[in-house]
Design an enzyme around this catalytic site. Structure first.
Site, PDB file in Angstrom:
ATOM      1  N   LYS A  16       0.843  -1.199   0.000  1.00  0.00           N
ATOM      2  CA  LYS A  16       0.000   0.000   0.000  1.00  0.00           C
ATOM      3  C   LYS A  16       0.877   1.247   0.000  1.00  0.00           C
ATOM      4  O   LYS A  16       0.632   2.198  -0.741  1.00  0.00           O
ATOM      5  CB  LYS A  16      -0.932  -0.005   1.221  1.00  0.00           C
ATOM      6  CG  LYS A  16      -2.143  -0.920   1.033  1.00  0.00           C
ATOM      7  CD  LYS A  16      -2.943  -1.158   2.320  1.00  0.00           C
ATOM      8  CE  LYS A  16      -3.438   0.082   3.018  1.00  0.00           C
ATOM      9  NZ  LYS A  16      -4.456  -0.248   4.072  1.00  0.00           N
ATOM     10  N   ASP A  69      -7.867   2.873   4.510  1.00  0.00           N
ATOM     11  CA  ASP A  69      -8.606   1.641   4.764  1.00  0.00           C
ATOM     12  C   ASP A  69      -9.296   1.229   3.473  1.00  0.00           C
ATOM     13  O   ASP A  69      -9.927   2.052   2.806  1.00  0.00           O
ATOM     14  CB  ASP A  69      -9.620   1.814   5.898  1.00  0.00           C
ATOM     15  CG  ASP A  69      -9.854   0.489   6.591  1.00  0.00           C
ATOM     16  OD1 ASP A  69      -8.898  -0.037   7.186  1.00  0.00           O
ATOM     17  OD2 ASP A  69     -10.969  -0.052   6.486  1.00  0.00           O
ATOM     18  N   ASP A 144      -5.182  -8.650  -6.004  1.00  0.00           N
ATOM     19  CA  ASP A 144      -4.809  -8.262  -7.378  1.00  0.00           C
ATOM     20  C   ASP A 144      -4.974  -9.396  -8.409  1.00  0.00           C
ATOM     21  O   ASP A 144      -5.423  -9.138  -9.523  1.00  0.00           O
ATOM     22  CB  ASP A 144      -3.366  -7.731  -7.437  1.00  0.00           C
ATOM     23  CG  ASP A 144      -3.269  -6.262  -7.036  1.00  0.00           C
ATOM     24  OD1 ASP A 144      -4.319  -5.668  -6.712  1.00  0.00           O
ATOM     25  OD2 ASP A 144      -2.149  -5.715  -7.043  1.00  0.00           O
ATOM     26  N   ARG A 168      -7.133   3.310  -5.067  1.00  0.00           N
ATOM     27  CA  ARG A 168      -6.126   4.092  -4.313  1.00  0.00           C
ATOM     28  C   ARG A 168      -5.775   5.377  -5.069  1.00  0.00           C
ATOM     29  O   ARG A 168      -5.714   6.458  -4.492  1.00  0.00           O
ATOM     30  CB  ARG A 168      -4.886   3.207  -4.141  1.00  0.00           C
ATOM     31  CG  ARG A 168      -3.745   3.769  -3.336  1.00  0.00           C
ATOM     32  CD  ARG A 168      -2.791   2.678  -2.898  1.00  0.00           C
ATOM     33  NE  ARG A 168      -3.442   1.731  -2.009  1.00  0.00           N
ATOM     34  CZ  ARG A 168      -3.808   0.498  -2.371  1.00  0.00           C
ATOM     35  NH1 ARG A 168      -3.528   0.025  -3.572  1.00  0.00           N
ATOM     36  NH2 ARG A 168      -4.456  -0.290  -1.526  1.00  0.00           N
TER      37      ARG A 168
HETATM   38  P1  ITT Z   1      -3.025  -1.339   7.210  1.00  0.00           P
HETATM   39  O1  ITT Z   1      -1.952  -1.599   8.220  1.00  0.00           O
HETATM   40  O2  ITT Z   1      -2.785  -0.121   6.383  1.00  0.00           O
HETATM   41  O3  ITT Z   1      -4.421  -1.376   7.807  1.00  0.00           O
HETATM   42  P2  ITT Z   1      -3.944  -3.703   5.765  1.00  0.00           P
HETATM   43  O4  ITT Z   1      -3.279  -4.604   4.759  1.00  0.00           O
HETATM   44  O5  ITT Z   1      -4.510  -4.355   6.992  1.00  0.00           O
HETATM   45  O6  ITT Z   1      -2.906  -2.569   6.141  1.00  0.00           O
HETATM   46  P3  ITT Z   1      -6.618  -2.790   5.082  1.00  0.00           P
HETATM   47  O7  ITT Z   1      -7.096  -2.911   6.479  1.00  0.00           O
HETATM   48  O8  ITT Z   1      -6.962  -1.563   4.332  1.00  0.00           O
HETATM   49  O9  ITT Z   1      -5.020  -2.883   4.994  1.00  0.00           O
HETATM   50  O10 ITT Z   1      -7.056  -4.134   4.349  1.00  0.00           O
HETATM   51  C1  ITT Z   1      -7.487  -4.213   3.089  1.00  0.00           C
HETATM   52  C2  ITT Z   1      -7.067  -5.534   2.474  1.00  0.00           C
HETATM   53  O11 ITT Z   1      -7.612  -5.509   1.150  1.00  0.00           O
HETATM   54  C3  ITT Z   1      -5.542  -5.666   2.289  1.00  0.00           C
HETATM   55  O12 ITT Z   1      -4.944  -6.372   3.339  1.00  0.00           O
HETATM   56  C4  ITT Z   1      -5.440  -6.444   0.976  1.00  0.00           C
HETATM   57  O13 ITT Z   1      -5.555  -7.823   1.215  1.00  0.00           O
HETATM   58  C5  ITT Z   1      -6.668  -5.967   0.222  1.00  0.00           C
HETATM   59  N1  ITT Z   1      -6.344  -4.861  -0.709  1.00  0.00           N
HETATM   60  C6  ITT Z   1      -6.513  -3.530  -0.518  1.00  0.00           C
HETATM   61  N2  ITT Z   1      -6.104  -2.833  -1.588  1.00  0.00           N
HETATM   62  C7  ITT Z   1      -5.664  -3.747  -2.479  1.00  0.00           C
HETATM   63  C8  ITT Z   1      -5.094  -3.661  -3.756  1.00  0.00           C
HETATM   64  O14 ITT Z   1      -4.848  -2.505  -4.369  1.00  0.00           O
HETATM   65  N3  ITT Z   1      -4.757  -4.797  -4.365  1.00  0.00           N
HETATM   66  C9  ITT Z   1      -4.967  -5.993  -3.778  1.00  0.00           C
HETATM   67  N4  ITT Z   1      -5.495  -6.172  -2.573  1.00  0.00           N
HETATM   68  C10 ITT Z   1      -5.835  -5.050  -1.907  1.00  0.00           C
END
Ligand code: ITT
Length: 182
Positions: A16, A69, A144, A168
């Protein structure tokens, strides 16, 4: 430590951060990284989760920052995994998601970017419609390999311009406009 940046991204997720940095670079905003797993409240609203996460991050690090998020919302299973996307990815993963779906494969990715400093708490939302592929394709992180954006036949993991069209990108574009004029 962390001195030379005006703005930080707080997250436990390197992917991210790298995407956010790449996108904000293109808008002329330099983004530092504070790698940290933030406390998350339980809620059905990504926006409520993001606001709480950003306030908590600011209380910890006391620097202007953004957090993100995200959720993947799949129509035929009532918007699941939505706010639980991180947990569901770690538990059933892409194979588990694929095993739940039949004909209707419509889905959307949502990103909430929340900015927080001493006086301001502000969120920006980006949505991207698409569908879930029938099998995993390409090497990418998270969902992805199974997310196919509208107007594409390839998954996010197979395209090379994800950062020009993703959820994003859309949220960060709104954020940049606001941040650069604030
Ligand atoms: P933080 O510490 O920033 O919270 P996180 O990975 O737990 O990191 P989120 O709570 O936002 O992030 O979880 C969203 C999930 O959705 C993330 O863990 C990925 O598995 C998925 N995800 C989010 N954006 C994505 C993207 O661009 N491509 C693939 N998977 C994505």
């Amino acid at each position: 430590m962390h001195k030379s940046f005006d703005l930080f991204f707080v997250s436990s997720n390197n992917h991210k951060y790298h995407e956010a940095k790449n996108i904000l670079d293109s808008f002329g905003i330099r983004l530092g990284f504070i790698k940290s797993r933030l406390e998350e409240i339980q809620s059905n609203s990504l926006c409520d989760i993001a606001m709480a996460k950003a306030s908590y991050a600011f209380s910890q690090f006391k620097k202007p920052l953004i957090i993100e998020d995200d959720g993947l919302f799949i129509d035929s299973i009532g918007g699941f995994p939505g706010p639980y996307s991180s947990y569901v990815f770690k538990t059933i993963g892409n194979r588990g998601i694929l095993s739940l779906l039949k004909n209707n494969r419509k889905a959307k990715f949502v990103s909430i970017i929340t900015y927080c400093d001493k006086t301001t708490l502000q969120s920006f939302e980006g949505n991207l419609n698409g569908k879930i592929s029938k099998s995993q394709k390409g090497k990418g992180w998270g969902y992805d390999p199974i997310f196919v954006p509208n107007n594409s036949v390839k998954t996010f993991a197979e395209i090379n311009n994800k950062n020009e069209l993703s959820h994003r990108y859309k949220a960060l574009k709104k954020f940049s406009k606001w941040y650069l004029h604030k």
